[in-house]
Structure formats: structure tokens, C-alpha cells
Design a protein around this motif. Structure first.
Motif, PDB file in Angstrom:
ATOM      1  N   LEU A 169      12.586  18.000   0.917  1.00  0.00           N
ATOM      2  CA  LEU A 169      11.391  18.574   0.081  1.00  0.00           C
ATOM      3  C   LEU A 169      11.865  17.266  -0.633  1.00  0.00           C
ATOM      4  CD1 LEU A 169      12.799  22.017   0.067  1.00  0.00           C
ATOM      5  CD2 LEU A 169      11.079  21.914  -0.929  1.00  0.00           C
ATOM      6  N   VAL A 170      10.558  16.917  -0.751  1.00  0.00           N
ATOM      7  CA  VAL A 170      10.445  15.114  -1.722  1.00  0.00           C
ATOM      8  C   VAL A 170       9.586  15.854  -3.056  1.00  0.00           C
ATOM      9  CG1 VAL A 170      10.146  13.140  -1.961  1.00  0.00           C
ATOM     10  CG2 VAL A 170      11.296  14.043   0.298  1.00  0.00           C
ATOM     11  N   LEU A 171      10.488  15.820  -3.988  1.00  0.00           N
ATOM     12  CA  LEU A 171       9.556  15.697  -5.184  1.00  0.00           C
ATOM     13  C   LEU A 171       9.478  13.669  -5.864  1.00  0.00           C
ATOM     14  CD1 LEU A 171      10.831  18.480  -4.840  1.00  0.00           C
ATOM     15  CD2 LEU A 171      10.776  19.138  -7.189  1.00  0.00           C
ATOM     16  N   LEU A 172       8.094  14.332  -6.252  1.00  0.00           N
ATOM     17  CA  LEU A 172       7.852  12.504  -6.475  1.00  0.00           C
ATOM     18  C   LEU A 172       6.661  12.580  -8.124  1.00  0.00           C
ATOM     19  CD1 LEU A 172       6.539  12.546  -3.350  1.00  0.00           C
ATOM     20  CD2 LEU A 172       6.845  10.337  -3.662  1.00  0.00           C
ATOM     21  N   ASP A 173       7.353  12.412  -8.963  1.00  0.00           N
ATOM     22  CA  ASP A 173       6.764  12.491 -10.396  1.00  0.00           C
ATOM     23  C   ASP A 173       6.146  10.905 -10.651  1.00  0.00           C
ATOM     24  OD1 ASP A 173       5.834  13.222 -13.383  1.00  0.00           O
ATOM     25  OD2 ASP A 173       7.388  13.729 -14.250  1.00  0.00           O
ATOM     26  N   GLU A 174       4.805  10.794 -10.592  1.00  0.00           N
ATOM     27  CA  GLU A 174       3.600  10.011 -10.571  1.00  0.00           C
ATOM     28  C   GLU A 174       4.300   8.181 -10.152  1.00  0.00           C
ATOM     29  OE1 GLU A 174       0.907   9.885 -13.617  1.00  0.00           O
ATOM     30  OE2 GLU A 174       2.257  10.775 -14.670  1.00  0.00           O
ATOM     31  N   PRO A 175       5.423   8.601  -8.911  1.00  0.00           N
ATOM     32  CA  PRO A 175       6.194   7.039  -8.816  1.00  0.00           C
ATOM     33  C   PRO A 175       5.140   5.733  -8.810  1.00  0.00           C
ATOM     34  CG  PRO A 175       5.904   7.813  -6.812  1.00  0.00           C
ATOM     35  CD  PRO A 175       5.613   8.783  -7.701  1.00  0.00           C
ATOM     36  N   PHE A 176       4.173   6.059  -8.449  1.00  0.00           N
ATOM     37  CA  PHE A 176       3.604   4.634  -8.174  1.00  0.00           C
ATOM     38  C   PHE A 176       2.522   4.709  -9.661  1.00  0.00           C
ATOM     39  CE2 PHE A 176       3.890   6.339  -3.764  1.00  0.00           C
ATOM     40  CZ  PHE A 176       5.789   5.859  -4.287  1.00  0.00           C
ATOM     41  N   ALA A 177       2.589   4.699 -10.246  1.00  0.00           N
ATOM     42  CA  ALA A 177       1.771   5.375 -11.975  1.00  0.00           C
ATOM     43  C   ALA A 177       1.582   3.704 -11.722  1.00  0.00           C
ATOM     44  CB  ALA A 177       1.656   6.024 -12.501  1.00  0.00           C
ATOM     45  N   ALA A 178       3.040   2.891 -12.340  1.00  0.00           N
ATOM     46  CA  ALA A 178       2.676   1.218 -13.080  1.00  0.00           C
ATOM     47  C   ALA A 178       1.881   0.253 -11.860  1.00  0.00           C
ATOM     48  CB  ALA A 178       3.735   1.029 -12.919  1.00  0.00           C
ATOM     49  N   LEU A 179       1.530   0.744 -10.664  1.00  0.00           N
ATOM     50  CA  LEU A 179       1.431  -0.260  -9.549  1.00  0.00           C
ATOM     51  C   LEU A 179      -0.396  -0.096  -9.485  1.00  0.00           C
ATOM     52  CD1 LEU A 179       3.998   0.863  -6.602  1.00  0.00           C
ATOM     53  CD2 LEU A 179       4.448  -1.001  -8.192  1.00  0.00           C
ATOM     54  N   GLY A 180      -0.780  -1.483  -8.916  1.00  0.00           N
ATOM     55  CA  GLY A 180      -2.115  -1.744  -9.209  1.00  0.00           C
ATOM     56  C   GLY A 180      -2.581  -0.749  -7.902  1.00  0.00           C
ATOM     57  N   PRO A 181      -3.628  -0.619  -7.480  1.00  0.00           N
ATOM     58  CA  PRO A 181      -4.260   0.397  -6.754  1.00  0.00           C
ATOM     59  C   PRO A 181      -4.636  -0.106  -5.377  1.00  0.00           C
ATOM     60  CG  PRO A 181      -6.678  -0.436  -8.414  1.00  0.00           C
ATOM     61  CD  PRO A 181      -5.164  -1.271  -9.123  1.00  0.00           C
ATOM     62  N   ALA A 182      -4.234  -1.555  -4.986  1.00  0.00           N
ATOM     63  CA  ALA A 182      -4.197  -2.012  -3.556  1.00  0.00           C
ATOM     64  C   ALA A 182      -2.614  -1.271  -3.239  1.00  0.00           C
ATOM     65  CB  ALA A 182      -4.003  -3.421  -3.774  1.00  0.00           C
ATOM     66  N   LEU A 183      -1.709  -1.989  -4.297  1.00  0.00           N
ATOM     67  CA  LEU A 183      -0.151  -1.921  -4.011  1.00  0.00           C
ATOM     68  C   LEU A 183       0.509  -0.015  -3.986  1.00  0.00           C
ATOM     69  CD1 LEU A 183       1.736  -2.926  -3.601  1.00  0.00           C
ATOM     70  CD2 LEU A 183       2.826  -3.326  -5.769  1.00  0.00           C
ATOM     71  N   ARG A 184      -0.780   0.678  -4.592  1.00  0.00           N
ATOM     72  CA  ARG A 184      -0.513   2.030  -4.860  1.00  0.00           C
ATOM     73  C   ARG A 184      -0.972   2.623  -3.962  1.00  0.00           C
ATOM     74  NH1 ARG A 184      -3.407   3.284  -9.257  1.00  0.00           N
ATOM     75  NH2 ARG A 184      -5.025   4.857  -7.857  1.00  0.00           N
ATOM     76  N   ASN A 185      -1.936   2.057  -3.449  1.00  0.00           N
ATOM     77  CA  ASN A 185      -2.866   2.807  -2.193  1.00  0.00           C
ATOM     78  C   ASN A 185      -1.713   2.379  -0.597  1.00  0.00           C
ATOM     79  OD1 ASN A 185      -5.229   3.900  -2.835  1.00  0.00           O
ATOM     80  ND2 ASN A 185      -5.783   2.160  -2.933  1.00  0.00           N
ATOM     81  N   ASP A 186      -0.761   0.911  -0.778  1.00  0.00           N
ATOM     82  CA  ASP A 186      -0.601   1.337   0.269  1.00  0.00           C
ATOM     83  C   ASP A 186       1.230   1.754   0.039  1.00  0.00           C
ATOM     84  OD1 ASP A 186      -1.986  -1.034   1.258  1.00  0.00           O
ATOM     85  OD2 ASP A 186      -0.903  -2.341   0.486  1.00  0.00           O
ATOM     86  N   MET A 187       1.630   1.884  -0.839  1.00  0.00           N
ATOM     87  CA  MET A 187       2.906   3.188  -0.846  1.00  0.00           C
ATOM     88  C   MET A 187       2.012   4.085  -0.493  1.00  0.00           C
ATOM     89  SD  MET A 187       5.616   1.276  -1.620  1.00  0.00           S
ATOM     90  CE  MET A 187       6.374   2.310  -1.640  1.00  0.00           C
ATOM     91  N   LEU A 188       1.875   4.866  -1.200  1.00  0.00           N
ATOM     92  CA  LEU A 188       0.866   6.166  -0.622  1.00  0.00           C
ATOM     93  C   LEU A 188       1.108   5.885   0.623  1.00  0.00           C
ATOM     94  CD1 LEU A 188      -1.715   6.518  -3.624  1.00  0.00           C
ATOM     95  CD2 LEU A 188       0.747   8.224  -2.923  1.00  0.00           C
ATOM     96  N   ASP A 189       0.080   5.140   1.272  1.00  0.00           N
ATOM     97  CA  ASP A 189       0.789   5.186   2.802  1.00  0.00           C
ATOM     98  C   ASP A 189       1.856   5.000   3.669  1.00  0.00           C
ATOM     99  OD1 ASP A 189      -2.412   5.315   2.903  1.00  0.00           O
ATOM    100  OD2 ASP A 189      -2.673   3.002   2.745  1.00  0.00           O
ATOM    101  N   LEU A 190       2.327   4.732   2.665  1.00  0.00           N
ATOM    102  CA  LEU A 190       4.456   4.486   3.599  1.00  0.00           C
ATOM    103  C   LEU A 190       4.381   5.740   3.537  1.00  0.00           C
ATOM    104  CD1 LEU A 190       6.029   3.105   4.852  1.00  0.00           C
ATOM    105  CD2 LEU A 190       6.837   2.344   2.584  1.00  0.00           C
ATOM    106  N   MET A 191       4.530   6.288   1.939  1.00  0.00           N
ATOM    107  CA  MET A 191       4.932   7.357   2.029  1.00  0.00           C
ATOM    108  C   MET A 191       4.490   8.466   3.114  1.00  0.00           C
ATOM    109  SD  MET A 191       5.428   9.609  -1.950  1.00  0.00           S
ATOM    110  CE  MET A 191       3.765   9.795  -1.457  1.00  0.00           C
ATOM    111  N   CYS A 192       3.411   8.645   3.343  1.00  0.00           N
ATOM    112  CA  CYS A 192       2.664   9.507   3.866  1.00  0.00           C
ATOM    113  C   CYS A 192       3.107   9.517   4.942  1.00  0.00           C
ATOM    114  CB  CYS A 192       1.094   9.483   3.921  1.00  0.00           C
ATOM    115  SG  CYS A 192       0.604  10.581   2.544  1.00  0.00           S
ATOM    116  N   ASP A 193       3.165   8.369   5.514  1.00  0.00           N
ATOM    117  CA  ASP A 193       3.864   7.725   6.983  1.00  0.00           C
ATOM    118  C   ASP A 193       4.793   8.544   6.980  1.00  0.00           C
ATOM    119  OD1 ASP A 193       0.720   6.781   8.268  1.00  0.00           O
ATOM    120  OD2 ASP A 193       1.753   4.994   7.653  1.00  0.00           O
ATOM    121  N   LEU A 194       5.947   8.362   6.259  1.00  0.00           N
ATOM    122  CA  LEU A 194       7.249   8.645   6.320  1.00  0.00           C
ATOM    123  C   LEU A 194       7.445  10.000   6.194  1.00  0.00           C
ATOM    124  CD1 LEU A 194       8.961   5.883   3.962  1.00  0.00           C
ATOM    125  CD2 LEU A 194       9.180   5.870   7.102  1.00  0.00           C
ATOM    126  N   ALA A 195       6.027  10.744   5.661  1.00  0.00           N
ATOM    127  CA  ALA A 195       6.893  12.284   5.501  1.00  0.00           C
ATOM    128  C   ALA A 195       6.434  12.667   6.510  1.00  0.00           C
ATOM    129  CB  ALA A 195       6.038  12.893   4.503  1.00  0.00           C
TER     130      ALA A 195
END
Length: 230
Positions: A150-176
Motif C-alpha cells: 500500500l502506498v499513501l500519498l498526501d498531495e505529494p505533487f501539489a507544489a508542481l505546475g500542471p504539466a509536471l504534476r500530470n507527468d508525475m501522476l502518470d508515472l505513479m500510475c504506471d509504477l502502481a
């Protein structure tokens, strides 16, 4: 499978109740108004906040009183919790050994994790030499190396800009998807929910509601959720 059985979390005058089952391999978004208790819910699941009532069950085992390090989960915070005096590789290695006395096999796992998040060329750098996105990747590598279900994430990418946040969300989903972990992520952004979540946990009015399918809930929200989404 993670089960919260009639749980109540109490902090001073604040009370949050939760009764739900979370299935392995699913991606859950935790949404709700500021101050509703989203981060409190994650902290209680991880063991940072004790329960006032109820039990937390993991695959039939009661982990209600287990210390955070003994639970089958890891948590990624918004500030990434990287130590500025350590290298990227050492920060990732902390996920394996707090004393950083790593075996050859441990070092191999650190290298593999850095490869998977695209930071193999930055292993010897300190966090201050990295961009915000690279720091997020380093923190994600430390989560990966722990290999918890289980991986719990408390707004980990909130400080990033929209494009970079989306990149991180996609990476996180791929790894999950690759590692078959369960994701439970706090977010304020409905677009993040649509991008990553299978299920939504709506927290409001002192209750963390049982998960509901993300698409159905966002397309036809109940009045209290509609008020939150605007």
C-alpha cells in the motif's frame, strides 16, 4: 485487502468516522473540503494517529496497534521528506536501512528504483541540485524501494505546475500498475481524480465515506460533493 472496521479518529474536538474496505491493486482518491480530515485519515491508517475506536485489518491481521514501520504501507508527503545533506541514492537507501548500511543487494534495489524513475544519472547529487520534479521522483523512488503493498500519498505533487504534476501522476500510475500496489491519494483537484482514480473516498461532515467508482461519482455527484466541486 485493507479493512477499516467502525473506526473513529479523535483529535481534540475533531472526530472522523470511517468504515470501509479497500481492495488490493485499486487506486483511491481521497477528496473533500479543507479541514475535513483527509490527511488525518491517511495518518491514522499509517499509524501516526491512534484510533479512538474500531480496528484496522490487513489481510485478516489486526494492525490497529502496530507501529508505522510494521505496517504494510509507506507514505509520501507533499514536502518529499528528502534530507538535504544526503545524496539522492542515500535518501532512497533510507527506505531500506535507517543507518544506511546497505548490502550489495540493497544497493542494487536503490539503483533499480532510480532507473525506474529516470534518476540514474543523478544518484550522487544532493536534493538541492535537483528540480522540483526530480525531487518528487527521488521521493517516489524511496517509496518503490520499500516494496510495500500500500502506498499513501498526501498531495505529494501539489507544489508542481500542471504539466509536471500530470507527468508525475502518470508515472505513479504506471509504477502502481507494474507493481500491483494499492494507491490512496489525497487531492483537491477533480482533474487528478479523473486522471488516476478507480474509486473515490469523499470526506465531509466528520465521515470518510466508503469508496465509490470515480467516474460515476464525479459525473453524478450527490449535493454535498457538488457543493465541494463547485
Amino acid at each position: 485487502m485493507l479493512r477499516l472496521e467502525n473506526t473513529v479518529i479523535r483529535q481534540g474536538d475533531f472526530i472522523l468516522a470511517a468504515d470501509m474496505t479497500l481492495d488490493q491493486g485499486q487506486k483511491y482518491a481521497v477528496i473533500g473540503p479543507s479541514g475535513a480530515g483527509k490527511s488525518t485519515l491517511l495518518s491514522a491508517i499509517c499509524g501516526f494517529i491512534p484510533l479512538d475506536q474500531g480496528r484496522i485489518i490487513w489481510d485478516g491481521r489486526d494492525i490497529t496497534d502496530a507501529v508505522p514501520g510494521a505496517r504494510p504501507m509507506t507514505m509520501l508527503f507533499q514536502d518529499n521528506n528528502l534530507f538535504p545533506h544526503l545524496t539522492v541514492a542515500q535518501n532512497v537507501g533510507l527506505g531500506l536501512r535507517a543507518n544506511l548500511r546497505l548490502s550489495a543487494a540493497d544497493n542494487g534495489r536503490v539503483k533499480d528504483a532510480l532507473d525506474r524513475v529516470g534518476l540514474s544519472d543523478h544518484a550522487g547529487k544532493r536534493p538541492g541540485a535537483l528540480s522540483g520534479g526530480q525531487q518528487s521522483r527521488a521521493a517516489l523512488a524511496r517509496v518503490l524501494v520499500q516494496a510495500r503493498p500500500l502506498v499513501l500519498l498526501d498531495e505529494p505533487f501539489a507544489a508542481l505546475g500542471p504539466a509536471l504534476r500530470n507527468d508525475m501522476l502518470d508515472l505513479m500510475c504506471d509504477l502502481a500498475s507494474e507493481t500491483k500496489v494499492t494507491l490512496i491519494m489525497v487531492t483537491h483537484a477533480p482533474e487528478d481524480v479523473r486522471r488516476i482514480a478507480d474509486q473515490v473516498i469523499f470526506v465531509e461532515g466528520g465521515i470518510a465515506q466508503a469508496p465509490q467508482p470515480a467516474g460515476i461519482l464525479l459525473d453524478n455527484p450527490p449535493p454535498e460533493l457538488r457543493d465541494y466541486l463547485g
